[in-house]
Write an enzyme that holds these catalytic residues in place. Structure first.
Site, short mmCIF file in Angstrom:
data_model
loop_
_atom_site.label_atom_id
_atom_site.label_comp_id
_atom_site.label_asym_id
_atom_site.label_seq_id
_atom_site.Cartn_x
_atom_site.Cartn_y
_atom_site.Cartn_z
CG HIS A 1 -0.13 0.22 2.51
ND1 HIS A 1 0.48 -0.82 3.18
CD2 HIS A 1 0.18 1.34 3.21
CE1 HIS A 1 1.13 -0.35 4.24
NE2 HIS A 1 0.96 0.97 4.28
CG HIS B 1 7.75 5.08 0.13
ND1 HIS B 1 7.50 6.15 0.97
CD2 HIS B 1 7.93 4.01 0.93
CE1 HIS B 1 7.53 5.75 2.23
NE2 HIS B 1 7.78 4.44 2.24
#
Length: 186
Positions: free
Chosen positions: A40, A126
């Site tokens: 995620h 990220h």
């Protein structure tokens, strides 16, 4: 409960991340790899949240979603925190409409400020691939990384919602559970 706000990623991005992880793993580095189902993009780490806070938390996150537009992101390129020479985290880069992602993060911060959650000082979008435990196999892994032709190829995806997640720590690693999904309606 430990909680965080996340931008989910579609299966094709998870498959790309797993492919990169598997390639890097051939060097047998001492890395705790993130499990496929846990991939995620963290929007905001909340820390400990009490059950009685959940209704207000969900209401505020819904308001953040109502004022934020859907966005297009792309994933590609491997990086390291703090840097390649002394890595602690290996990540897959996120690009695209980062201004919209920042706006969503700002809206989340604004609506949660009434609940005494501190705003994020700096966002770095990220997808974490793994956490480095020691330098064992590191140089070999960097050699493998430099030979992966697809590592920098960007893969696009559309984000139309975000999630409130619960994190339960276990001996096998964290288990993430979606507590609620919020649509981007802005």
């Amino acid at each position: 409960m430990r909680a965080f706000v996340a931008i989910p990623v579609p299966d094709d991005i998870k498959q790309f991340a797993r492919m990169l992880r598997n390639e890097l793993g051939r060097a047998r580095p001492d890395v705790k790899w993130v499990e496929y189902q846990n991939y995620h993009i963290t929007l905001k780490f909340l820390g400990e949240v009490e059950d009685k806070q959940l209704p207000e938390l969900k209401r505020n996150l819904r308001l953040a979603g109502d004022s934020s537009p859907p966005l297009n992101l792309s994933a590609g390129g491997i990086g390291f925190f703090p840097n390649r020479m002394r890595p602690r985290v290996i990540w897959l880069g996120i690009n695209g409409e980062l201004d919209k992602a920042d706006f969503l993060g700002d809206r989340v911060d604004a609506y949660l400020s009434s609940m005494d959650f501190e705003p994020e000082r700096k966002r770095s979008f990220h997808l974490t691939l793994g956490r480095v435990r020691s330098e064992t196999g590191w140089k070999e892994m960097l050699k493998v990384l430099d030979k992966i032709p697809q590592k920098d190829k960007m893969r696009s995806f559309r984000i139309q919602h975000f999630e409130l997640m619960k994190s339960t720590l276990s001996p096998a690693g964290p288990v993430y559970t979606v507590l609620e999904t919020f649509t981007l309606n802005g």
